[in-house]
Design an enzyme around this catalytic site. Structure first.
Site, short mmCIF file in Angstrom:
data_model
loop_
_atom_site.label_atom_id
_atom_site.label_comp_id
_atom_site.label_asym_id
_atom_site.label_seq_id
_atom_site.Cartn_x
_atom_site.Cartn_y
_atom_site.Cartn_z
N LYS A 37 0.95 -8.36 6.19
CA LYS A 37 1.48 -7.44 7.21
C LYS A 37 0.42 -6.42 7.58
O LYS A 37 -0.58 -6.25 6.86
CB LYS A 37 2.73 -6.75 6.66
CG LYS A 37 2.46 -5.95 5.39
CD LYS A 37 3.74 -5.60 4.66
CE LYS A 37 3.40 -4.77 3.43
NZ LYS A 37 4.58 -4.52 2.59
N ARG A 140 16.08 0.96 0.76
CA ARG A 140 15.19 0.85 1.92
C ARG A 140 15.69 -0.27 2.81
O ARG A 140 16.39 -0.04 3.78
CB ARG A 140 13.75 0.63 1.44
CG ARG A 140 12.72 0.90 2.50
CD ARG A 140 11.30 0.75 1.98
NE ARG A 140 10.95 -0.65 1.64
CZ ARG A 140 9.69 -1.06 1.47
NH1 ARG A 140 8.68 -0.21 1.57
NH2 ARG A 140 9.44 -2.30 1.17
N TYR A 267 -16.30 22.76 11.67
CA TYR A 267 -15.22 23.55 12.28
C TYR A 267 -14.61 24.51 11.27
O TYR A 267 -14.40 24.14 10.11
CB TYR A 267 -14.11 22.62 12.78
CG TYR A 267 -14.40 21.91 14.07
CD1 TYR A 267 -14.66 22.63 15.24
CD2 TYR A 267 -14.42 20.52 14.12
CE1 TYR A 267 -14.93 21.95 16.43
CE2 TYR A 267 -14.67 19.85 15.31
CZ TYR A 267 -14.93 20.57 16.46
OH TYR A 267 -15.17 19.91 17.62
N MET A 315 -13.44 14.64 14.21
CA MET A 315 -12.92 13.39 14.75
C MET A 315 -13.90 12.23 14.58
O MET A 315 -13.53 11.12 14.18
CB MET A 315 -12.57 13.56 16.23
CG MET A 315 -11.91 12.35 16.84
SD MET A 315 -11.57 12.56 18.59
CE MET A 315 -10.32 13.82 18.57
C1 LIG Z 1 4.26 -4.77 1.32
C2 LIG Z 1 5.21 -5.54 0.53
C3 LIG Z 1 4.76 -6.39 -0.49
C4 LIG Z 1 3.32 -6.38 -0.97
O1 LIG Z 1 3.15 -5.22 -1.78
P1 LIG Z 1 1.77 -4.88 -2.51
O2 LIG Z 1 2.11 -3.68 -3.31
O3 LIG Z 1 0.78 -4.59 -1.44
O4 LIG Z 1 1.39 -6.06 -3.33
C5 LIG Z 1 5.68 -7.21 -1.11
N1 LIG Z 1 6.99 -7.18 -0.76
C6 LIG Z 1 7.47 -6.35 0.19
C7 LIG Z 1 8.91 -6.37 0.51
C8 LIG Z 1 6.60 -5.49 0.86
O5 LIG Z 1 7.09 -4.67 1.79
#
Ligand SMILES: *Cc1c(COP(=O)(O)O)cnc(C)c1O
Length: 375
Positions: A37, A140, A267, A315
């Site tokens: 992802k 979640r 800055y 930046m």
């Molecule tokens: C992002 C995610 C993972 C991977 O987690 P890592 O800690 O990066 O290995 C696995 N399962 C779900 C549901 C996630 O959101």
């Protein structure tokens, strides 16, 4: 022409493959998938996913439908043998036909999503597979315990499509001593147990992310979903990192100046040089993902020499004190290391008050990117 003044991000695809193989061996006989992802945690899903595929990965996890569609283009495969793509953030309303067309498996996260899949998750009258996520203590995504129990009692909606996987997710896996891990494991097992006879035996169960894998075989079930560890982040904070580093980030020295004691830097003039020294200006800043929280925090390396970040990160630029670095190493055009052999992404994250995940996913499009091939 790539901008030669831009910072250089080097991504070692051989290290990604090595890390995948290490994790796959660790979870065997369970299967090892990969979380790709957020553009493979900022490293480039189009480059990373084929390497994981070649290393044997057949289960990929993305967050959004757009990520899933793009990944399907990259991974290809005919319908019989194509690698699986799971959509962790659920089934977007009205997207069932598009999801099925692309051969993507939605992770159904709520009763309405399950209902929608029962109604629209078919192709030519044949129900298509989807995964189901159950919340085991994170509040979640996924069905609450109550929702899961009532679904199991009714039974029929769980029999209306093939279940590609039952998914749980750990909240504290990077804290091996946290009792929350055992509690979530017990909850997941309970949820599996109550569904016996309703969900077919042999339905894949998926529980562990990167750190979860290192909690031990109890957490592996059938399919693990590491992300961070594939990209070199340490899945066992506080212990030596078993993963290979994947990322190297170098910024270019644009200018060097000698300054007197009392000279302000950056800055807000938040840093004043305590003694006569040299300041080098580096061509990357918070717009590149070098967080402003690193102002007057942390350091970069010039050769083997540590050079503290002084003044505010701006930046497009940051300043380092190179008074202690041999001057032949500090020339305009030279490169300094923000992430690399001397300092991991986790180290830089600590200095910025964040986690390595945020460092990687914040890498900007402005970097020159260089991929070291997998073989
Ligand atoms: C992002 C995610 C993972 C991977 O987690 P890592 O800690 O990066 O290995 C696995 N399962 C779900 C549901 C996630 O959101």
């Amino acid at each position: 022409m790539p901008d030669q003044n831009a910072a250089l991000l080097t991504i070692d695809l051989a290290a990604v493959a090595w890390n995948y193989r290490l994790l796959a061996a660790k979870v065997a006989p369970a299967t090892c998938g990969a979380a790709v992802k957020a553009n493979a945690y900022g490293l480039g899903a189009a480059q990373v996913a084929p390497v994981l595929l070649a290393a044997g990965c057949r289960h990929f996890f993305v967050a959004t439908l757009d990520e899933g569609l793009a990944l399907r283009q990259v991974l290809g495969g005919t319908s019989a043998n194509r690698p699986q793509i799971f959509l962790l953030n659920g089934l977007p309303p009205g997207s069932a036909a598009e999801v099925i067309e692309a051969g993507i498996l939605p992770v159904l996260d709520s009763p309405p999503e399950i209902e929608e899949w029962c109604r629209h998750g078919s192709r030519a009258g044949v129900p298509q597979p989807a995964a189901i996520q159950i919340d085991t203590g994170m509040s979640r995504l996924g069905l609450t315990a109550r929702e899961w129990h009532s679904l199991v009692e009714q039974g029929d909606s769980l029999r209306r499509f093939p279940i590609a996987a039952l998914i749980g997710h750990l909240a504290c896996s990077d804290e091996p001593l946290s009792p929350h891990n055992r509690q979530q494991l017990a909850a997941f097992r309970d949820h599996l147990a109550v569904a016996r006879g309703v969900v077919p035996a042999g339905t894949p169960r998926s529980f562990a992310n990167s750190s979860g894998i290192f909690l031990g075989p109890d957490y592996h079930f059938d399919l693990s979903r590491p992300g961070a560890a594939l990209y070199g982040l340490n899945p066992i904070p506080g212990e030596p990192n078993p993963m290979r580093q994947v990322v190297r980030l170098q910024g270019k020295i644009l200018q060097v100046r000698d300054v007197d004691a009392g000279t302000p830097v950056g800055y807000g003039a938040t840093h004043k040089c305590a003694q006569p020294t040299r300041i080098a200006t580096i061509g990357c800043g918070y717009a590149d993902g070098v967080f402003r929280a690193l102002s007057n925090q942390g350091a970069v390396h010039v050769g083997d020499h540590r050079a503290p970040i002084v003044g505010r990160v701006s930046m497009d630029l940051l300043s380092i004190d190179v008074g202690a670095v041999p001057s032949d190493l500090v020339q305009p055009g030279g490169m300094v290391e923000l992430i690399g052999p001397h300092q991991s992404a986790d180290d830089l994250a600590r200095a910025a008050g964040t986690i390595g995940y945020e460092i990687l996913t914040a890498f900007s499009a402005r970097y020159r990117r260089q991929y070291l091939p997998a073989e």
